[in-house]
Design an enzyme around this catalytic site. Structure first.
Site, PDB file in Angstrom:
ATOM      1  N   GLN A  82       0.173  17.924   1.205  1.00  0.00           N
ATOM      2  CA  GLN A  82      -0.597  17.133   2.165  1.00  0.00           C
ATOM      3  C   GLN A  82      -0.669  17.801   3.537  1.00  0.00           C
ATOM      4  OE1 GLN A  82       1.601  13.450   2.020  1.00  0.00           O
ATOM      5  NE2 GLN A  82       0.708  12.828   0.060  1.00  0.00           N
ATOM      6  N   HIS A 146       3.953  13.649   3.282  1.00  0.00           N
ATOM      7  CA  HIS A 146       4.201  12.680   4.352  1.00  0.00           C
ATOM      8  C   HIS A 146       4.406  13.311   5.720  1.00  0.00           C
ATOM      9  CE1 HIS A 146       5.434   9.275   1.370  1.00  0.00           C
ATOM     10  NE2 HIS A 146       4.358   9.930   0.984  1.00  0.00           N
ATOM     11  N   GLU A 239      -0.061  -0.796   5.090  1.00  0.00           N
ATOM     12  CA  GLU A 239       0.120  -1.788   6.159  1.00  0.00           C
ATOM     13  C   GLU A 239      -0.720  -1.490   7.393  1.00  0.00           C
ATOM     14  OE1 GLU A 239       4.166  -1.929   7.429  1.00  0.00           O
ATOM     15  OE2 GLU A 239       4.909  -2.656   5.491  1.00  0.00           O
ATOM     16  N   TYR A 249       9.487  -1.317  12.087  1.00  0.00           N
ATOM     17  CA  TYR A 249       8.476  -1.802  11.140  1.00  0.00           C
ATOM     18  C   TYR A 249       8.970  -1.835   9.692  1.00  0.00           C
ATOM     19  CZ  TYR A 249       5.775  -2.408  15.183  1.00  0.00           C
ATOM     20  OH  TYR A 249       5.381  -2.904  16.407  1.00  0.00           O
ATOM     21  N   TYR A 260       6.794   4.318  -7.438  1.00  0.00           N
ATOM     22  CA  TYR A 260       5.754   4.800  -8.349  1.00  0.00           C
ATOM     23  C   TYR A 260       6.258   4.617  -9.779  1.00  0.00           C
ATOM     24  CZ  TYR A 260       3.623   6.759  -4.212  1.00  0.00           C
ATOM     25  OH  TYR A 260       3.048   6.901  -2.972  1.00  0.00           O
TER      26      TYR A 260
HETATM   27 CA   LIG Z   1       6.472  -2.271   7.364  1.00  0.00          CA
END
Ligand SMILES: [Ca+2]
Length: 370
Positions: A82, A146, A239, A249, A260
């Site tokens: 990525q 990520h 989210e 968070y 997964y």
């Molecule tokens: Ca969260």
């Protein structure tokens, strides 16, 4: 008839993850094609834009849609998985200082991590000058996943940067001694903003703005001046949040997703005291990337104030009708696009622009239908 019942359903299920597929109120026109996995888009005035390509190229797109040659002096990027050359923004004062801020996966001892750099676009718009890496995510790890890597510039010029958890280091999102799974806020020289919430706390990295994030590939400063982010969940649990100073968070302690292939993450909790709830979540995941508020009236009064978010997986743009922090309705724009949406931006002309993620990716402009 179908759209009426869909609207009625949405009105009584404000937090439902259900989106209504409707005849789209917008269509697209191609501004430029032939972009290889474009990732980030910035507006530099006079109808011109700069686009990144993940493999490590940055190009100016003329007002006529013509692609320039790759700019010289782009730093070496670790274009694996990525990673690569990812987001960029033009400085708020670009017209005067010709400064671009961009982020990328930076190779180094231990693997790679997300880095933030600034440079000036040369007078002939053919190269970057004075390239400076102003911030590097710590620590570097061997991972292809990520990176996060969206940039949003606040009105005071400081830079927010989203930083992913690097997948195998997800527990780090809950600690303050790494930049994994965080939003950071730095000044234009890369130093920690002196008003950041953990400045002066022993063992905490001073750049941290918020924590407990997974992988945010969407970020924007809203019309309210706050930082809005969207993050990828694991399997389910993408989210929408307003990332506020010092708040947690929740990832990976709480999530609406699962591993997964199935199975709980941690204790399988969705809420916990002291951890923020998202404003909205998606199950299944839409794989969100890129976001923008519609602040213009180019698409009529109905769309003004809406939040648009790209879906890589389902290849549409999620239109969220907002009332303050509440999502009152969700609709799928461009349900027949059939292209992965990587970035969503509002241009200075008030039109919305998209980048599509493909080896032959495109820069698209949204047009009001009819
Ligand atoms: Ca969260």
């Amino acid at each position: 008839m179908k759209s009426i019942s869909c609207l009625a359903f949405a009105a009584v299920s404000l937090l439902a993850a259900t989106a209504c597929a409707q005849p789209s109120s917008v269509t697209t026109e191609v501004v430029a094609g032939g972009l290889q996995n474009p990732w980030g888009l910035a507006f530099i005035g006079e109808g011109r834009m700069v686009v990144t390509e993940r493999a490590g190229r940055m190009r100016v797109v003329g007002a006529d849609g013509r692609l320039g040659e790759p700019l010289k002096n782009v730093p070496n990027v670790d274009a694996v998985g990525q990673g690569g050359l990812l987001d960029l923004v033009a400085d708020r004062d670009f017209a005067r200082n010709r400064t671009l801020h961009f982020c990328f996966s930076e190779p180094g001892l231990g693997g790679n991590s997300t880095a933030l750099a600034s440079a000036q676009l040369s007078a002939d718009s053919r190269s970057l000058e004075g390239v400076r890496v102003i911030f590097s995510q710590k620590p570097k790890v061997a991972s292809r996943l990520h990176f996060g890597c969206r940039i949003a510039q606040a009105s005071d010029g400081s830079l927010f940067l989203t930083l992913g958890d690097r997948f195998q280091r997800m527990a780090d999102a809950q600690t303050l001694d790494t930049h994994h799974g965080k939003v950071v806020r730095v000044r234009p020289d890369g130093s920690a903003h002196p008003d950041n919430p953990f400045v002066g706390r022993s063992g905490a990295l001073p750049e941290i703005w918020s924590l407990g994030h997974r992988n945010m590939q969407s970020a924007t400063i809203g019309p309210d001046g706050r930082l809005w982010t969207v993050e990828h969940g694991p399997q389910g649990g993408d989210e929408l949040n307003v990332a506020q100073a010092g708040k947690n968070y929740g990832w990976p302690s709480i999530t609406y997703g699962e591993n997964y292939g199935g199975g709980k993450i941690g204790e399988g909790l969705t809420r916990k005291e002291g951890l923020e709830q998202p404003l909205k979540y998606w199950v299944p995941s839409i794989a969100p990337s890129g976001m923008a508020f519609v602040t213009s009236e180019r698409y009529g009064k109905d769309m003004k104030g809406n939040l648009l978010i790209g879906s890589l997986k389902f290849q549409y743009v999620a239109r969220l009708v907002m009332n303050g922090d509440k999502v009152v309705r969700e609709e799928k724009l461009l349900p027949d696009l059939r292209q992965r949406v990587r970035d969503v931006r509002e241009g200075p002309d008030g039109f919305i622009y998209l980048l599509t993620d493909d080896r032959d990716g495109q820069l698209l402009r949204l047009k009001p239908r009819g």
